[in-house]
Scaffold this motif. Structure first.
Motif, PDB file in Angstrom:
ATOM      1  N   GLU A 210      17.205   9.840  22.532  1.00 40.21           N
ATOM      2  CA  GLU A 210      16.826  11.161  23.030  1.00 40.21           C
ATOM      3  C   GLU A 210      15.568  11.625  22.308  1.00 40.21           C
ATOM      4  O   GLU A 210      15.280  11.192  21.192  1.00 40.21           O
ATOM      5  CB  GLU A 210      17.956  12.162  22.807  1.00 40.21           C
ATOM      6  N   VAL A 211      14.810  12.503  22.969  1.00 39.43           N
ATOM      7  CA  VAL A 211      13.615  13.067  22.354  1.00 39.43           C
ATOM      8  C   VAL A 211      14.051  13.952  21.198  1.00 39.43           C
ATOM      9  O   VAL A 211      15.013  14.709  21.300  1.00 39.43           O
ATOM     10  CB  VAL A 211      12.793  13.873  23.377  1.00 39.43           C
ATOM     11  N   SER A 212      13.345  13.848  20.090  1.00 37.28           N
ATOM     12  CA  SER A 212      13.608  14.676  18.923  1.00 37.28           C
ATOM     13  C   SER A 212      12.489  15.709  18.822  1.00 37.28           C
ATOM     14  O   SER A 212      11.328  15.360  18.588  1.00 37.28           O
ATOM     15  CB  SER A 212      13.655  13.815  17.665  1.00 37.28           C
ATOM     16  N   ASN A 213      12.832  16.966  19.033  1.00 33.75           N
ATOM     17  CA  ASN A 213      11.829  18.026  19.001  1.00 33.75           C
ATOM     18  C   ASN A 213      11.357  18.284  17.586  1.00 33.75           C
ATOM     19  O   ASN A 213      12.137  18.256  16.645  1.00 33.75           O
ATOM     20  CB  ASN A 213      12.402  19.316  19.585  1.00 33.75           C
ATOM     21  N   MET A 214      10.063  18.559  17.470  1.00 34.67           N
ATOM     22  CA  MET A 214       9.469  18.878  16.175  1.00 34.67           C
ATOM     23  C   MET A 214       8.604  20.121  16.317  1.00 34.67           C
ATOM     24  O   MET A 214       7.985  20.341  17.359  1.00 34.67           O
ATOM     25  CB  MET A 214       8.600  17.721  15.676  1.00 34.67           C
TER      26      MET A 214
END
Length: 193
Positions: free
Chosen positions: A136-140
């Motif tokens: 999954e995309v990991s938000n930063m």
């Protein structure tokens, strides 16, 4: 044999390469498992004009999947580690190929959106012992992005960070075996007088 982090990342790279080769009708790999720069800070040749897939962080999975045992004995052993592996996909394209890099980053996002779960049924070449990987995309936040690129010693390039759950590390060291079935105890009967 249980898979390790390198095998999980290689699997993801290989599946993404397969997808991009078909999508763009090319024969060569478009993704390399390598950092953007070498130890001296120079651009890594393996990543030039490709997407670079590289490790960012390894963290313990706070909510690992339960493992159940069955049988006539309880085997005691150290609990396996369930790890979250954070990796980045970044464009290693030269300035004149910047739009090409953006196109590949977008295609990689679409690939993981369409296939967020890897299982032996969907990915027959999964390493033995690996039962499921989710990506999954990991938000930063902007500050985090700046810190990561500063720590990498590189300038920002189009990129996205992903979280891969749950890579299991298990040395399978048995610490003991406790039988669950025991013989009935025999008590001495009092003698009659």
């Amino acid at each position: 044999m249980l898979p390790m982090i390198d095998q999980a990342l290689q699997l993801v790279r290989d599946r993404l390469n397969d997808h991009l080769r078909v999508r763009f009708a090319v024969a060569e790999d478009l993704v390399s498992l390598s950092p953007l720069t070498d130890a001296e800070g120079k651009p890594a040749q393996e990543a030039r004009n490709r997407l670079a897939l590289f490790l960012i962080n390894i963290a313990r999975d706070a909510v690992p999947r339960a493992r159940r045992g069955q049988g006539a004995a309880v085997v005691t052993q150290h609990q396996p580690l369930h790890m979250d592996v954070y990796f980045m996909i970044a464009s290693g394209h030269d300035a004149d190929l910047y739009p090409e890099g953006l196109k590949l980053v977008s295609a990689a996002l679409m690939f993981f959106q369409s296939q967020p779960v890897f299982t032996p049924q969907t990915t027959p070449d999964m390493p033995q012992g690996l039962t499921q990987l989710t990506v999954e995309v990991s938000n930063m936040q902007l500050e985090e992005i700046g810190q990561i690129w500063s720590n990498l010693g590189s300038r920002y390039v189009p990129s996205v960070m992903f979280k891969m759950r749950s890579v299991m590390i298990d040395a399978s060291v048995v610490t003991g075996v406790v039988p669950t079935i025991t013989a009935p105890s025999q008590r001495a009967q009092p003698e009659e007088v």
